[in-house]
Design a protein around this motif. Structure first.
Motif, mmCIF file in Angstrom:
data_model
loop_
_atom_site.group_PDB
_atom_site.id
_atom_site.type_symbol
_atom_site.label_atom_id
_atom_site.label_comp_id
_atom_site.label_asym_id
_atom_site.label_seq_id
_atom_site.Cartn_x
_atom_site.Cartn_y
_atom_site.Cartn_z
ATOM 1 N N TRP A 58 0.825 -1.214 0.000
ATOM 2 C CA TRP A 58 0.000 0.000 0.000
ATOM 3 C C TRP A 58 0.850 1.250 0.000
ATOM 4 C CZ3 TRP A 58 -4.017 -1.452 4.294
ATOM 5 C CH2 TRP A 58 -5.139 -2.007 3.699
ATOM 6 N N LYS A 59 1.921 1.200 0.811
ATOM 7 C CA LYS A 59 2.786 2.382 0.906
ATOM 8 C C LYS A 59 3.377 2.715 -0.453
ATOM 9 C CE LYS A 59 4.467 4.793 4.348
ATOM 10 N NZ LYS A 59 4.819 4.641 5.750
ATOM 11 N N GLN A 60 3.747 1.638 -1.202
ATOM 12 C CA GLN A 60 4.362 1.887 -2.509
ATOM 13 C C GLN A 60 3.361 2.424 -3.506
ATOM 14 O OE1 GLN A 60 5.847 -1.888 -3.488
ATOM 15 N NE2 GLN A 60 7.829 -1.567 -2.545
ATOM 16 N N ASN A 61 2.105 1.911 -3.435
ATOM 17 C CA ASN A 61 1.134 2.253 -4.479
ATOM 18 C C ASN A 61 0.125 3.267 -4.018
ATOM 19 O OD1 ASN A 61 2.457 0.331 -5.765
ATOM 20 N ND2 ASN A 61 0.841 -1.182 -5.773
ATOM 21 N N ASP A 62 0.449 4.041 -2.980
ATOM 22 C CA ASP A 62 -0.422 5.136 -2.566
ATOM 23 C C ASP A 62 -1.822 4.628 -2.184
ATOM 24 O OD1 ASP A 62 -1.840 8.159 -3.954
ATOM 25 O OD2 ASP A 62 -0.988 7.755 -1.983
ATOM 26 N N PHE A 63 -1.881 3.487 -1.510
ATOM 27 C CA PHE A 63 -3.118 2.951 -0.940
ATOM 28 C C PHE A 63 -4.190 2.621 -1.961
ATOM 29 C CE2 PHE A 63 -2.232 3.067 3.496
ATOM 30 C CZ PHE A 63 -1.251 4.023 3.628
ATOM 31 N N ASN A 64 -3.799 2.429 -3.244
ATOM 32 C CA ASN A 64 -4.786 1.904 -4.192
ATOM 33 C C ASN A 64 -4.921 0.417 -3.973
ATOM 34 O OD1 ASN A 64 -5.314 4.255 -5.490
ATOM 35 N ND2 ASN A 64 -3.649 4.007 -6.962
ATOM 36 N N ASP A 65 -6.128 -0.113 -4.225
ATOM 37 C CA ASP A 65 -6.322 -1.545 -4.015
ATOM 38 C C ASP A 65 -6.019 -2.359 -5.247
ATOM 39 O OD1 ASP A 65 -9.120 -1.162 -1.764
ATOM 40 O OD2 ASP A 65 -6.973 -1.358 -1.406
ATOM 41 N N ALA A 66 -6.092 -1.753 -6.417
ATOM 42 C CA ALA A 66 -5.958 -2.538 -7.647
ATOM 43 C C ALA A 66 -4.570 -3.159 -7.811
ATOM 44 C CB ALA A 66 -6.313 -1.668 -8.852
ATOM 45 N N PRO A 67 -3.450 -2.414 -7.595
ATOM 46 C CA PRO A 67 -2.146 -3.056 -7.784
ATOM 47 C C PRO A 67 -1.814 -4.061 -6.681
ATOM 48 C CG PRO A 67 -1.928 -0.674 -7.612
ATOM 49 C CD PRO A 67 -3.329 -1.005 -7.288
ATOM 50 N N CYS A 68 -2.501 -3.984 -5.528
ATOM 51 C CA CYS A 68 -2.142 -4.842 -4.399
ATOM 52 C C CYS A 68 -3.083 -6.025 -4.274
ATOM 53 C CB CYS A 68 -2.229 -4.047 -3.102
ATOM 54 S SG CYS A 68 -1.072 -2.702 -3.031
ATOM 55 N N ALA A 69 -3.785 -6.365 -5.361
ATOM 56 C CA ALA A 69 -4.844 -7.371 -5.236
ATOM 57 C C ALA A 69 -4.308 -8.707 -4.725
ATOM 58 C CB ALA A 69 -5.515 -7.563 -6.592
#
Lengths: 123, 233
Positions: free
Chosen positions: A62-73
């Motif tokens: 989350w920290k890397q992707n600015d808390f978006n959910d799509a890249p961290c699925a």
């Protein structure tokens, strides 16, 4: 038996009264020498928190992707699986068997001891 | 002499009467089974059923069945999530108003999407989602938080500990946030369906204040991740 009661001459012989070796009694138990029917209440050691690694991995993503959910699925899915497994494990574990640390909680031990109390006198 | 005897009689009678106030838990005997409302499950021929389903059918032949609640319906148009959302929007038991607001919201979503659809060029027409139910479900899914915070007291101090949430709790939080957002942050003259449809479309695209609130919760959980070991489950 609360304290095994021997005939009086046995007590006298053991204490050395007839051999001029009488000493004060070695043991003067304040309470009868028998096991009680309960154990002391002990604070049960708490189990550890589950799924910490998955949670930290997910938070790093989350920290890397600015808390978006799509890249961290993928990480989110792993966290959900871990949580579901831990929940099932908790539901299935039976508290009457030994806990993970090999100790029974004191309440369960007291219940068992109450079913099989110490016999204090024979009738 | 009449007064003390009446009071004693009342006390004795009160102990004797069964409870007449409604209770929150179920008064059914545990042997009662839940009713099966879906028509498809009754239309399946016998051979296609699995072992568990056969056992379930045999059990249903001997056990009593609970009465179906009025909100449970076998219609193709009924949706349990929409019913739950309508119930949460309802105030003082005015289900008629809540249901009409919900249908107006869905209609407003459909109208907005159709307008966008007709204005869009040919190649983009497939990407625009026009089904308001799909938009509603996807928006709710996007609003659901993944971890929550719970207060745990250690040594006199209360800490906010990140904690995994159950599915029910996630759904409830998403719906609650949507409804509070629409009730509080709107202009006095805008009606609820208008504002709700706006929020649902924003949430469908992962924008908007509800998604921001979810991100704020995630950020707080991430900031407090050191306390995660205070959990014992």
């Amino acid at each position: 038996m609360a304290a095994p009661v021997y005939p009086a001459w046995v007590t006298r012989w053991v204490s050395g009264q007839w051999r001029n070796k009488r000493r004060p009694p070695a043991l003067r138990p304040p309470r009868p020498l028998a096991l009680a029917d309960k154990v002391a209440n002990r604070r049960e050691q708490s189990t550890e928190a589950t799924c910490i690694t998955e949670m930290s991995v997910m938070m790093a993503c989350w920290k890397q992707n600015d808390f978006n959910d799509a890249p961290c699925a993928e990480e989110i899915r792993m966290f959900h699986d871990c949580v579901a497994k831990a929940e099932k494990e908790r539901k299935n574990q039976n508290e009457d068997t030994l806990s993970s640390r090999g100790n029974l909680p004191s309440s369960k031990v007291n219940k068992l001891l109450r079913r099989f109390p110490q016999i204090t006198r024979y009738v | 002499m009449a007064a003390p005897s009446a009071a004693g009689l009342g006390r004795r009678l009160r102990a004797w009467l069964p409870r007449i106030m409604p209770v929150r838990w179920s008064r059914y005997n545990p042997s009662y089974l839940e009713p099966e409302v879906k028509k498809e499950s009754y239309q399946k021929p016998l051979e296609e059923l699995t072992e568990e389903e056969r056992e379930q059918m045999e059990l249903k032949a001997v056990r009593p069945i609970k009465a179906a609640p009025p909100t449970l319906s076998s219609s193709v148009f009924s949706d349990p999530m929409i019913s739950k959302f309508t119930n949460m929007m309802m105030k003082s038991g005015n289900k008629v108003l809540a249901r009409s607001l919900m249908s107006q919201t869905l209609e407003a979503i459909k109208r907005k999407q159709l307008e966008k659809y007709h204005k869009a060029p040919e190649n983009e027409k497939e990407t625009i989602e026009c089904n308001p139910y799909v938009i509603f479900h996807q928006a709710l899914k996007n609003c659901q938080p993944i971890i929550g915070l719970s207060n745990i007291t250690r040594g006199g101090k209360t800490y906010q500990v990140p904690v995994p949430l159950t599915d029910n709790r996630k759904r409830f939080l998403a719906m609650k946030w949507l409804i509070t957002e629409c009730r509080e942050n709107k202009h006095r003259r805008t009606l609820m369906p208008e504002k709700l449809s706006q929020e649902l479309l924003l949430a469908f695209n992962n924008e908007g204040p509800v998604i921001k609130r979810k991100h704020v919760l995630h950020k707080m959980a991430e900031a407090n991740r050191a306390y995660a070991h205070f959990r014992w489950w």
